[in-house]
Design a protein around this motif. Structure first.
Motif, PDB file in Angstrom:
ATOM      1  N   GLU A 199       2.701  -2.212  -3.336  1.00  0.00           N
ATOM      2  CA  GLU A 199       2.519  -3.141  -2.215  1.00  0.00           C
ATOM      3  C   GLU A 199       3.749  -3.157  -1.314  1.00  0.00           C
ATOM      4  N   ALA A 200       4.936  -3.200  -1.929  1.00  0.00           N
ATOM      5  CA  ALA A 200       6.183  -3.184  -1.146  1.00  0.00           C
ATOM      6  C   ALA A 200       6.365  -1.843  -0.450  1.00  0.00           C
ATOM      7  N   ALA A 201       5.997  -0.771  -1.150  1.00  0.00           N
ATOM      8  CA  ALA A 201       6.132   0.564  -0.553  1.00  0.00           C
ATOM      9  C   ALA A 201       5.199   0.721   0.643  1.00  0.00           C
ATOM     10  N   TRP A 202       3.973   0.209   0.529  1.00  0.00           N
ATOM     11  CA  TRP A 202       3.029   0.325   1.647  1.00  0.00           C
ATOM     12  C   TRP A 202       3.483  -0.521   2.838  1.00  0.00           C
ATOM     13  N   LYS A 203       4.087  -1.697   2.572  1.00  0.00           N
ATOM     14  CA  LYS A 203       4.622  -2.522   3.667  1.00  0.00           C
ATOM     15  C   LYS A 203       5.731  -1.768   4.405  1.00  0.00           C
ATOM     16  N   LYS A 204       6.573  -1.054   3.636  1.00  0.00           N
ATOM     17  CA  LYS A 204       7.644  -0.269   4.258  1.00  0.00           C
ATOM     18  C   LYS A 204       7.051   0.832   5.139  1.00  0.00           C
ATOM     19  N   ILE A 205       5.956   1.444   4.680  1.00  0.00           N
ATOM     20  CA  ILE A 205       5.313   2.505   5.454  1.00  0.00           C
ATOM     21  C   ILE A 205       4.738   1.936   6.744  1.00  0.00           C
TER      22      ILE A 205
ATOM     23  N   ARG B 247       0.913  18.743  18.403  1.00  0.00           N
ATOM     24  CA  ARG B 247      -0.081  19.007  17.365  1.00  0.00           C
ATOM     25  C   ARG B 247      -0.645  17.698  16.811  1.00  0.00           C
ATOM     26  N   ALA B 248      -1.911  17.742  16.368  1.00  0.00           N
ATOM     27  CA  ALA B 248      -2.477  16.596  15.658  1.00  0.00           C
ATOM     28  C   ALA B 248      -1.682  16.397  14.378  1.00  0.00           C
ATOM     29  N   LEU B 249      -1.474  15.140  14.008  1.00  0.00           N
ATOM     30  CA  LEU B 249      -0.546  14.836  12.920  1.00  0.00           C
ATOM     31  C   LEU B 249      -1.193  13.944  11.871  1.00  0.00           C
ATOM     32  N   VAL B 250      -0.948  14.285  10.611  1.00  0.00           N
ATOM     33  CA  VAL B 250      -1.305  13.434   9.482  1.00  0.00           C
ATOM     34  C   VAL B 250      -0.066  13.327   8.598  1.00  0.00           C
ATOM     35  N   ILE B 251       0.243  12.122   8.148  1.00  0.00           N
ATOM     36  CA  ILE B 251       1.383  11.921   7.255  1.00  0.00           C
ATOM     37  C   ILE B 251       0.855  11.736   5.837  1.00  0.00           C
ATOM     38  N   ALA B 252       1.324  12.582   4.922  1.00  0.00           N
ATOM     39  CA  ALA B 252       0.912  12.507   3.514  1.00  0.00           C
ATOM     40  C   ALA B 252       2.073  11.949   2.698  1.00  0.00           C
ATOM     41  N   ILE B 253       1.873  10.793   2.096  1.00  0.00           N
ATOM     42  CA  ILE B 253       2.889  10.200   1.220  1.00  0.00           C
ATOM     43  C   ILE B 253       2.602  10.713  -0.185  1.00  0.00           C
ATOM     44  N   ASN B 254       3.301  11.768  -0.586  1.00  0.00           N
ATOM     45  CA  ASN B 254       3.052  12.421  -1.867  1.00  0.00           C
ATOM     46  C   ASN B 254       3.836  11.726  -2.988  1.00  0.00           C
ATOM     47  N   LYS B 255       3.467  12.046  -4.226  1.00  0.00           N
ATOM     48  CA  LYS B 255       4.091  11.470  -5.434  1.00  0.00           C
ATOM     49  C   LYS B 255       3.883   9.959  -5.498  1.00  0.00           C
ATOM     50  N   TRP B 256       2.731   9.490  -4.983  1.00  0.00           N
ATOM     51  CA  TRP B 256       2.416   8.061  -4.978  1.00  0.00           C
ATOM     52  C   TRP B 256       2.288   7.520  -6.398  1.00  0.00           C
ATOM     53  N   ASP B 257       1.970   8.408  -7.346  1.00  0.00           N
ATOM     54  CA  ASP B 257       1.837   7.981  -8.746  1.00  0.00           C
ATOM     55  C   ASP B 257       3.180   7.564  -9.346  1.00  0.00           C
ATOM     56  N   LEU B 258       4.291   7.942  -8.696  1.00  0.00           N
ATOM     57  CA  LEU B 258       5.616   7.582  -9.209  1.00  0.00           C
ATOM     58  C   LEU B 258       6.106   6.248  -8.665  1.00  0.00           C
ATOM     59  N   VAL B 259       5.356   5.653  -7.730  1.00  0.00           N
ATOM     60  CA  VAL B 259       5.779   4.392  -7.106  1.00  0.00           C
ATOM     61  C   VAL B 259       5.352   3.227  -7.994  1.00  0.00           C
ATOM     62  N   GLU B 260       6.300   2.357  -8.341  1.00  0.00           N
ATOM     63  CA  GLU B 260       5.986   1.215  -9.198  1.00  0.00           C
ATOM     64  C   GLU B 260       5.450   0.043  -8.387  1.00  0.00           C
ATOM     65  N   ASP B 261       6.174  -0.383  -7.347  1.00  0.00           N
ATOM     66  CA  ASP B 261       5.726  -1.504  -6.508  1.00  0.00           C
ATOM     67  C   ASP B 261       5.034  -0.935  -5.264  1.00  0.00           C
TER      68      ASP B 261
ATOM     69  N   VAL C 191      -3.696  21.128  13.151  1.00  0.00           N
ATOM     70  CA  VAL C 191      -3.303  19.865  12.514  1.00  0.00           C
ATOM     71  C   VAL C 191      -2.118  20.162  11.601  1.00  0.00           C
ATOM     72  N   VAL C 192      -1.133  19.284  11.632  1.00  0.00           N
ATOM     73  CA  VAL C 192       0.045  19.429  10.771  1.00  0.00           C
ATOM     74  C   VAL C 192       0.113  18.235   9.823  1.00  0.00           C
ATOM     75  N   ILE C 193       0.173  18.525   8.525  1.00  0.00           N
ATOM     76  CA  ILE C 193       0.381  17.486   7.516  1.00  0.00           C
ATOM     77  C   ILE C 193       1.869  17.448   7.193  1.00  0.00           C
ATOM     78  N   VAL C 194       2.523  16.354   7.547  1.00  0.00           N
ATOM     79  CA  VAL C 194       3.933  16.178   7.189  1.00  0.00           C
ATOM     80  C   VAL C 194       3.973  15.473   5.834  1.00  0.00           C
ATOM     81  N   THR C 195       4.484  16.175   4.830  1.00  0.00           N
ATOM     82  CA  THR C 195       4.488  15.663   3.459  1.00  0.00           C
ATOM     83  C   THR C 195       5.805  14.956   3.172  1.00  0.00           C
ATOM     84  N   LEU C 196       5.703  13.696   2.775  1.00  0.00           N
ATOM     85  CA  LEU C 196       6.874  12.882   2.452  1.00  0.00           C
ATOM     86  C   LEU C 196       6.872  12.563   0.966  1.00  0.00           C
ATOM     87  N   ASP C 197       8.054  12.467   0.393  1.00  0.00           N
ATOM     88  CA  ASP C 197       8.219  12.055  -1.000  1.00  0.00           C
ATOM     89  C   ASP C 197       8.177  10.523  -1.039  1.00  0.00           C
ATOM     90  N   ALA C 198       7.196   9.965  -1.749  1.00  0.00           N
ATOM     91  CA  ALA C 198       7.023   8.508  -1.764  1.00  0.00           C
ATOM     92  C   ALA C 198       8.241   7.775  -2.297  1.00  0.00           C
TER      93      ALA C 198
END
Length: 475
Positions: A330-336, A314-328, A287-294
């Protein structure tokens, strides 16, 4: 393995070369540039009938703890604290430097037994440095050449009192217990193995992404200790470092990797080696975790890394890291969600987890997603179900006719798992357009709930190979 041995010394004295020699593989990156190694890297070493864990460490430098060099030194000091014995390496050709003398004072203060190694001692050039090393006060030096394998018999005698010996019978039993897993020429993992998540068969998980996405910080939070070197500087990690971790009684081997930049930006030889090491970790992970900067997720390089993982199967999981730095959020999750629908056709339904590696938020959800992705990666569908499905989808959406003749899909079976690989026997497979293959894959994924993992679909020309035909003998 019981005993642990740490290799220490100033930069560029050949510590990683000795590490590779003892583990029997080129695991650690080796280059003429000083300070290649930054994190401490463990490996399973063997020297004659001795078996032990060897730890490669960063070169010792006299620097403030707030600097990168200072944090590297702290990692080395922690390796010394956990070791049963220490190999202090100097460069015999360069002789004893003030830095060697400084850290020899540090080594003498430890309660661990210290073995002094004068590396690069082959030939006349190393003789003067060998004699000079007596002045360090660490006992009689052992002349070795890590590159050429000289002096290992003397090293064996010095290590023998401190590490475990193993008999031929124990060695045979250990070899039998090793999981027989390999990667075939298509990059697919093959071989028999024990149930995943056990002590003898940990799940192999690689954590990859662009530089400074927070990969090492995430692993440190998982482990509950500052195991990986971290900091505000981009590109700190160079080697792919593996660490063992237990989550809810399930065993996982985590691989921290160097950040992968766009190919055009990778100019230095050392960074090319680091990226190659990260790509190797992807190939041998399950399994590969691809880490993205939120704060800047789904940029072109992120998508290229995700595509690379999918192509490797490979099995894939996407990790949206630094989620605590995101202000909006709801908009960020819609973009994802929009990016998921737009870009991830070949891995539709991929597991996405939001988290904060620094705060430790969302880690349980991330690991649950890892095991969900692994199960999808191991999906197996019976041949009878596949052929009922094939008959239904070809009736609903028949293959296109080419030159007035329709391509007939006769039979289907699953050839492999990890990732799921299906084979369809048909007439004139070369005439099937790519769009029809996408239709089959997407319908297959939705019907059998194979989400978040690549699906391989190939065609073979001919009849059902499993059908038995009885030929009547004409009298």
């Amino acid at each position: 393995m019981g005993a642990t041995v740490a290799i220490i010394g100033r930069p560029n004295v050949g510590k990683s070369t000795l590490f590779n020699r003892l583990v029997g593989k080129r695991l650690a990156l080796v280059d003429d540039t000083p300070g290649v190694t930054r994190d401490r890297r463990p490996g399973d070493a063997r020297l004659g009938d001795l078996r032990f864990t060897i730890i490669d460490t960063a070169g010792l430098e006299d620097a403030d703890m707030s600097t990168l060099a200072g944090r590297m030194r702290r990692q080395t000091e922690e390796a010394i604290e956990t070791a049963d014995a220490v190999l202090f390496v100097i460069d015999a050709r360069a002789g004893v430097t003030p830095l060697d003398a400084h850290f020899a004072d540090v080594a003498r203060k430890t309660t661990r037994p210290v073995i002094l190694l004068a590396n690069k001692a082959e030939g006349r050039a190393g003789q003067s440095g060998l004699y000079e090393s007596y002045s360090l006060g660490l006992g009689e030096p052992i002349a070795i050449s890590a590159e050429h394998g000289e002096g290992l018999a003397d090293l064996y005698e010095a290590l023998k009192p401190h590490v475990d010996r193993i008999t031929d019978e124990e060695e045979a039993r250990r070899e039998e217990a090793i999981t027989n897993v390999d990667v075939d020429e298509d990059g697919e993992i093959v071989g028999e193995e024990d149930p995943v998540g056990t002590h003898d068969r940990p799940l192999r998980v690689a954590i990859v992404g662009r530089p400074n996405a927070g990969k090492s910080t995430l692993i440190n939070k998982m482990l509950g200790e500052e195991r990986m070197l971290t900091g505000p500087e981009a590109g700190i990690t160079r080697d792919s470092i593996s660490v063992d971790w237990t989550w809810r009684e399930r065993h996982i081997k985590l691989f921290d990797t160097a950040g992968i930049r766009r190919k055009a930006r990778v100019q230095e030889k050392l960074e090319k080696l680091s990226v190659a090491d990260a790509l190797r970790a992807i190939k041998f992970a399950e399994v590969v975790i691809v880490t993205l900067d939120a704060t800047m997720s789904f940029e072109k390089q992120d998508l290229q890394i995700i595509d690379l993982v999918a192509r490797e199967g490979r099995a894939l999981v996407i990790a949206i890291n630094k989620w605590d730095l995101v202000e909006d959020r709801e908009a960020a999750w819609k973009k994802i969600r929009d990016a998921n629908e737009r870009y991830f056709n070949q891995i539709r339904g991929v597991q996405i987890a939001t988290l904060s590696g620094l705060q430790g938020q969302g880690i349980d959800k991330l690991v649950e997603s890892v095991f969900t992705a692994y199960e999808a990666w191991n999906s197996r569908v019976s041949t009878s179900k596949l052929n009922r499905w094939l008959e239904r989808v070809t009736v609903n959406h028949p293959p296109p006719a080419v030159a007035g003749r329709r391509v007939r899909l006769r039979y289907m079976t699953q050839a492999k798992t990890r990732p799921p690989h299906f084979v369809v026997f048909c007439s004139r497979p070369e005439q099937l357009p790519e769009s029809y293959t996408r239709y089959l894959v997407n319908t297959l994924r939705a019907t059998f709930n194979i989400h978040g993992t690549p699906i391989r679909l190939s065609y073979r020309k001919g009849e059902n190979p499993y059908a038995t035909k009885k030929k009547r003998k004409i009298q």
